[in-house]
Design a protein around this motif. Structure first.
Motif, PDB file in Angstrom:
ATOM      1  N   ALA A  68       0.817  -1.226   0.000  1.00 15.58           N
ATOM      2  CA  ALA A  68       0.000   0.000   0.000  1.00 15.58           C
ATOM      3  C   ALA A  68       0.843   1.266   0.000  1.00 15.58           C
ATOM      4  O   ALA A  68       0.341   2.340  -0.356  1.00 15.58           O
TER       5      ALA A  68
ATOM      6  N   TYR B 126       0.710   3.777  -2.688  1.00 11.94           N
ATOM      7  CA  TYR B 126      -0.500   4.600  -2.883  1.00 11.94           C
ATOM      8  C   TYR B 126      -0.625   5.691  -1.823  1.00 11.94           C
ATOM      9  O   TYR B 126      -1.661   6.324  -1.697  1.00 11.94           O
TER      10      TYR B 126
ATOM     11  N   PRO C 146      -7.433   7.141   1.075  1.00 15.98           N
ATOM     12  CA  PRO C 146      -7.744   5.704   1.063  1.00 15.98           C
ATOM     13  C   PRO C 146      -9.244   5.360   1.047  1.00 15.98           C
ATOM     14  O   PRO C 146      -9.647   4.328   1.583  1.00 15.98           O
TER      15      PRO C 146
ATOM     16  N   TRP D  10      -3.894   4.379   5.106  1.00 15.31           N
ATOM     17  CA  TRP D  10      -3.758   3.106   4.388  1.00 15.31           C
ATOM     18  C   TRP D  10      -3.335   1.922   5.254  1.00 15.31           C
ATOM     19  O   TRP D  10      -3.950   0.843   5.162  1.00 15.31           O
TER      20      TRP D  10
ATOM     21  N   VAL E  39      -5.651  -1.409   5.070  1.00 11.57           N
ATOM     22  CA  VAL E  39      -5.322  -2.558   4.200  1.00 11.57           C
ATOM     23  C   VAL E  39      -4.946  -3.782   5.035  1.00 11.57           C
ATOM     24  O   VAL E  39      -5.247  -4.924   4.652  1.00 11.57           O
TER      25      VAL E  39
END
Ligand SMILES: Cc1ncc(COP(=O)(O)O)c(C=O)c1O
Length: 374
Positions: A67, A70, A75, A271, A275
């Motif tokens: 992650a 990103y 998110p 994130w 995740v």
């Protein structure tokens, strides 16, 4: 549930500032001390905060690493993905869930909600104190109801304690610090008997470790009871205590009301916890392994306690609560000198609580604690 907006923001800001400065565990007076110890000494055996010694799962670690690329993006997508997964698992809608930075956030929001109305919280005691503490700080009165002789929550006594002033009952099942669990049917019928104008805050932090398992969760009543709010965490069996991800489950109206008062928003966690939690839900083998190893660790302590005649509660969690009559005074401090951290719960001075680490930790715990038998 009629959450009152008056003064909410001011109170929330104050409480959040306290959290930012101190962290949730600092209220128990030990956070910075332990962090320092952690940094200084990697070989401390941490059996004091009911953390999962196996976590996070490999898939969660991989998801966090993946992650990072990103991290320049908000998110939102993974918020939606996580809530969809939780909804699918529980036969509910994503709108029934509010994601928070650990379940501490939900508990503090609920406590403040009652405090701002100068209402009353009825709670078995001893129990996990966050909702009660935040409630008290914001103006709630707390009616504490003693446990039964087996350290179990006495649901009839809790019902009897509900008055016109009561805005919320807090139930932690299985209960921290006692480790005891209620029968699912008893709890279900209790929830149905609580008056509709009284919120039920049901803390299920340890439900995966319990005898009933997820079948014992009161989530199945969320569509039936408008006053029920379930509080869950990824900190325990999922092994994500340091990443901070928890959630509330309730009807859409209650979730919306909580969301309106939640500082920041569900993307605030960022994130990594999102995740990690989402990936962990796809790894049930990891949870099964953690639960099985936890049972193995508990058995090592039960066997020793049985040999020595130490009284303890058979535990539905990842910790064991025992009377300390057989141990020397200041056991917690003496164990600490040996590099093993365990806990004494405030107000329960005749008990010690030990969290379950890996079997080798528990064997070492047993060997060490045996030196302090009287
Ligand atoms: C019963 C219970 N609820 C909630 C929490 C808070 O957990 P977190 O904020 O990490 O989700 C704990 C932590 O020990 C707990 O024992």
């Amino acid at each position: 549930m009629g959450i009152n907006r008056r003064d909410w923001l001011r109170q929330s800001l104050l409480a959040s500032a306290t959290m930012l400065v101190a962290g949730p565990h600092a209220a128990q007076g030990c956070a910075s001390e332990r962090s320092k110890e952690l940094r200084e000494k990697d070989d401390l055996i941490l059996l004091n905060w009911n953390e999962n010694p196996y976590g996070p799962s490999d898939v969660a670690v991989q998801a966090v690493n993946d992650a990072m690329k990103y991290a320049n993006r908000y998110p939102d997508e993974v918020v939606n993905e996580l809530k969809q997964k939780l909804a699918d698992k529980n036969g509910l809608k994503p709108a029934n869930f509010l994601l928070t930075a650990g379940s501490t956030e939900v508990l503090s929001l609920l406590g403040q909600h009652v405090g701002l109305q100068k209402g009353e919280i009825v709670s078995p005691y001893p129990t996990f104190p966050t909702a009660l503490r935040f409630g008290e700080r914001a103006g709630a009165s707390i009616k504490r109801v003693g446990l039964d002789t087996d350290d179990r929550i006495d649901l009839d006594k809790v019902l009897d304690a509900i008055s016109d002033k009561t805005k919320m009952v807090f139930i932690c099942n299985p209960n921290n610090p006692t480790g005891t669990e209620l029968l699912t049917e008893d709890l279900r019928s209790f929830c149905r008997r609580v008056p509709e104008n009284v919120l039920i805050a049901m803390d299920e932090a340890y439900v995966e470790y319990s005898n009933a398992g997820l079948k014992g969760s009161m989530i199945s009543l969320v569509n039936e009871l408008p006053n029920l709010i379930i509080v869950r965490t990824f900190s325990k069996t999922y092994g994500l205590a340091g990443l901070r991800m928890g959630y509330a489950v309730s009807n859409v109206r209650n979730i919306q009301a909580l969301r309106d008062r939640h500082l920041g928003s569900e993307i605030a966690a960022g994130w990594p916890p999102l995740v990690a939690a989402s990936a962990s839900l796809d790894d049930p083998e990891f949870i099964n392994m953690c639960v099985a190893k936890n049972a193995e660790g508990k058995q090592i302590v039960y066997d020793a306690y049985d040999r020595w005649g130490v009284k303890y509660n058979p535990s539905s969690t990842n910790f064991i609560y025992a009377r300390d009559d057989r141990f020397e005074k200041d056991l917690v401090a003496k164990m600490k000198k040996k590099g093993i951290l365990i806990t004494k719960w405030p107000d329960m001075t005749q008990h010690v609580r030990v969290s379950i680490g890996k079997p080798e930790h528990m064997r070492l715990f047993v060997e060490t604690v045996e030196e302090f038998l009287v």
